[in-house]
Scaffold this motif. Structure first.
Motif, PDB file in Angstrom:
ATOM      1  N   HIS A  84       1.006  -1.204   0.076  1.00 29.45           N
ATOM      2  CA  HIS A  84      -0.225  -0.012  -0.028  1.00 29.45           C
ATOM      3  C   HIS A  84       1.036   1.273  -0.023  1.00 29.45           C
ATOM      4  CE1 HIS A  84      -3.773  -2.130   0.396  1.00 29.45           C
ATOM      5  NE2 HIS A  84      -3.109  -2.850   1.314  1.00 29.45           N
ATOM      6  N   THR A  85       1.377   1.612  -1.107  1.00 28.48           N
ATOM      7  CA  THR A  85       2.327   2.881  -1.191  1.00 28.48           C
ATOM      8  C   THR A  85       1.470   3.675  -2.431  1.00 28.48           C
ATOM      9  OG1 THR A  85       3.535   1.769  -3.102  1.00 28.48           O
ATOM     10  CG2 THR A  85       4.445   1.589  -0.878  1.00 28.48           C
ATOM     11  N   THR A  86       2.403   4.715  -2.750  1.00 26.48           N
ATOM     12  CA  THR A  86       1.640   5.278  -3.872  1.00 26.48           C
ATOM     13  C   THR A  86       2.778   5.388  -4.867  1.00 26.48           C
ATOM     14  OG1 THR A  86       2.800   7.384  -3.335  1.00 26.48           O
ATOM     15  CG2 THR A  86       0.818   7.113  -2.214  1.00 26.48           C
ATOM     16  N   VAL A  87       2.456   5.922  -6.209  1.00 27.65           N
ATOM     17  CA  VAL A  87       3.305   5.663  -7.199  1.00 27.65           C
ATOM     18  C   VAL A  87       4.572   6.619  -7.021  1.00 27.65           C
ATOM     19  CG1 VAL A  87       3.682   6.592  -9.706  1.00 27.65           C
ATOM     20  CG2 VAL A  87       1.670   5.217  -8.884  1.00 27.65           C
ATOM     21  N   ASP A  88       4.216   7.876  -6.054  1.00 29.34           N
ATOM     22  CA  ASP A  88       5.436   8.646  -5.930  1.00 29.34           C
ATOM     23  C   ASP A  88       6.234   8.195  -4.845  1.00 29.34           C
ATOM     24  OD1 ASP A  88       4.802  10.689  -7.701  1.00 29.34           O
ATOM     25  OD2 ASP A  88       3.066  11.382  -6.268  1.00 29.34           O
ATOM     26  N   ASP A  89       5.754   7.348  -3.975  1.00 33.51           N
ATOM     27  CA  ASP A  89       6.609   7.169  -2.624  1.00 33.51           C
ATOM     28  C   ASP A  89       7.140   5.438  -2.899  1.00 33.51           C
ATOM     29  OD1 ASP A  89       5.538   9.248  -1.359  1.00 33.51           O
ATOM     30  OD2 ASP A  89       3.883   8.083  -0.382  1.00 33.51           O
ATOM     31  N   LEU A  90       6.911   5.066  -4.127  1.00 32.37           N
ATOM     32  CA  LEU A  90       7.448   3.672  -4.167  1.00 32.37           C
ATOM     33  C   LEU A  90       8.838   3.774  -4.262  1.00 32.37           C
ATOM     34  CD1 LEU A  90       6.868   0.518  -5.594  1.00 32.37           C
ATOM     35  CD2 LEU A  90       7.122   1.640  -7.723  1.00 32.37           C
ATOM     36  N   THR A  91       9.780   2.745  -3.631  1.00 33.05           N
ATOM     37  CA  THR A  91      11.253   2.851  -3.277  1.00 33.05           C
ATOM     38  C   THR A  91      11.700   1.800  -4.496  1.00 33.05           C
ATOM     39  OG1 THR A  91      11.317   1.282  -1.781  1.00 33.05           O
ATOM     40  CG2 THR A  91      10.866   3.436  -0.942  1.00 33.05           C
ATOM     41  N   PRO A  92      13.004   1.783  -4.621  1.00 33.80           N
ATOM     42  CA  PRO A  92      13.499   0.771  -5.872  1.00 33.80           C
ATOM     43  C   PRO A  92      13.673  -0.749  -5.051  1.00 33.80           C
ATOM     44  CG  PRO A  92      14.832   2.788  -5.702  1.00 33.80           C
ATOM     45  CD  PRO A  92      13.908   3.038  -4.753  1.00 33.80           C
ATOM     46  N   ASP A  93      13.852  -0.757  -3.890  1.00 34.78           N
ATOM     47  CA  ASP A  93      13.566  -1.813  -3.099  1.00 34.78           C
ATOM     48  C   ASP A  93      12.267  -2.708  -3.278  1.00 34.78           C
ATOM     49  OD1 ASP A  93      16.442  -1.980  -2.459  1.00 34.78           O
ATOM     50  OD2 ASP A  93      16.061  -1.256  -0.256  1.00 34.78           O
ATOM     51  N   GLN A  94      11.271  -1.656  -2.851  1.00 37.58           N
ATOM     52  CA  GLN A  94       9.944  -2.221  -3.182  1.00 37.58           C
ATOM     53  C   GLN A  94       9.513  -2.696  -4.611  1.00 37.58           C
ATOM     54  OE1 GLN A  94       7.735   1.184  -1.704  1.00 37.58           O
ATOM     55  NE2 GLN A  94       7.653   0.362   0.422  1.00 37.58           N
ATOM     56  N   PHE A  95       9.941  -1.984  -5.402  1.00 33.29           N
ATOM     57  CA  PHE A  95       9.826  -2.232  -6.994  1.00 33.29           C
ATOM     58  C   PHE A  95      10.414  -3.527  -7.323  1.00 33.29           C
ATOM     59  CE2 PHE A  95      11.887  -2.650 -11.152  1.00 33.29           C
ATOM     60  CZ  PHE A  95      10.606  -2.158 -11.927  1.00 33.29           C
ATOM     61  N   GLN A  96      11.854  -3.806  -6.561  1.00 33.70           N
ATOM     62  CA  GLN A  96      12.454  -4.932  -7.087  1.00 33.70           C
ATOM     63  C   GLN A  96      11.889  -6.118  -6.270  1.00 33.70           C
ATOM     64  OE1 GLN A  96      15.158  -4.971  -8.901  1.00 33.70           O
ATOM     65  NE2 GLN A  96      14.677  -6.724  -9.136  1.00 33.70           N
TER      66      GLN A  96
END
Ligand code: NAP
Length: 254
Positions: free
Chosen positions: A101-113
């Motif tokens: 439950h993040t936002t497009v703006d708050d997404l981190t590279p670690d979460q993406f991975q």
């Protein structure tokens, strides 16, 4: 073969990822009800052992394979172990998944991975490992668990990971058709599992979802499992390279 027999999975050998709870657990138990032996993959060994006992109580074999699907070598090893322990592999369900439950703006590279590794990369390499085993069995079925978020998007990269999974499902279905390997996906709507527990407990977030769902409710994991049994069965032999929405009509009306 009678129509009711064509819906059975007697003697089939399946591997289900994310089988420790939620939708994956329901699929593993429904497969056993339909006659299949099931290899169970997730990280939590105690939960897997509980599901294994439920499979065995239905008179089917269960194989517990604890691992983190972010480890591709471990995923490939688990597919091989499942094939050895069960004497082949006919069905692969890539169900393990994560959501933030993040936002497009708050997404981190670690979460993406993390999201891409669990929701997409693990499925791709499980499929690659399963292909020769299925070919040796004369064919097989891959079921990838997507989400309505593949089409609708999500306030993070979850929807993108599921859209990519659906696209890869179609690619593999086309490439492996000559080997009698069907690849399909299921796109669930809102299902009552741990993944959505926080969301389901918040009327401000869940009520608008229910209001845009034709069935006006969330679903139980067994309702996704029912679709998985059908898609894995001979009755679905002409269902290939496609995505089945199990979303109470949400995609149709929202
Ligand atoms: P859940 O209750 O959170 O269960 C997730 C499963 O994935 C668990 O068995 C978990 O086991 C496993 N898992 C997660 N990360 C893993 C990792 N790194 N390695 C191995 N296993 C891992 O979720 P769910 O609702 O049943 O979701 C199942 C699938 O349905 C997911 O792909 C999800 O995206 C999709 N989906 C769910 C909904 C919904 O409303 N619930 C809607 C659309 C799509 P361990 O923690 O034991 O490893």
């Amino acid at each position: 073969m009678s129509f009711s027999d064509s819906l059975r999975l007697d003697g089939r050998r399946a591997l289900v990822t994310g089988a420790s709870r939620g939708i994956g657990r329901a699929i593993a138990e429904a497969f056993a009800d339909a006659g299949a032996d099931v290899a169970l993959v997730a990280r939590t060994v105690t939960d897997l052992e509980t599901v294994a006992a439920a499979v065995e109580s239905r008179g089917r074999r269960a194989v517990v394979l604890p691992l983190d699907v972010r480890d591709v070598a471990a995923v490939e090893g688990a597919v091989a172990k499942a094939g050895e322990a069960l004497g082949g592999l006919d069905i692969l369900v890539n169900n393990a998944g994560v959501y933030f439950h993040t936002t497009v703006d708050d997404l981190t590279p670690d979460q993406f991975q993390l999201v891409l590794d669990v929701n997409l990369r693990a499925a791709v390499f499980a499929m690659q490992a399963a292909r020769p085993l299925m070919r040796a069995c004369g064919g097989g079925v891959v079921i990838n668990i997507s989400s309505v978020a593949a089409d609708k998007g999500s306030p993070n990269v979850y929807g993108a990971s599921k859209a990519a999974l659906e696209s890869f499902t179609r690619s593999a279905d086309r490439d492996w058709a000559t080997e009698n390997i069907r690849c399909v996906a299921i796109a669930p709507g809102m299902i009552d599992t741990d993944m959505e527990a926080e969301f389901l407990a918040d009327p401000a977030r869940i009520d608008p979802i229910i209001a845009t769902t034709a069935r006006r409710r969330v679903a139980q994991p067994i309702e996704v499992a029912a679709a998985a049994v059908f898609l894995a069965s001979q009755a679905a032999d002409f269902v290939s390279g496609t995505v089945l929405d199990v979303d109470g009509g949400r995609s149709a009306h929202y």
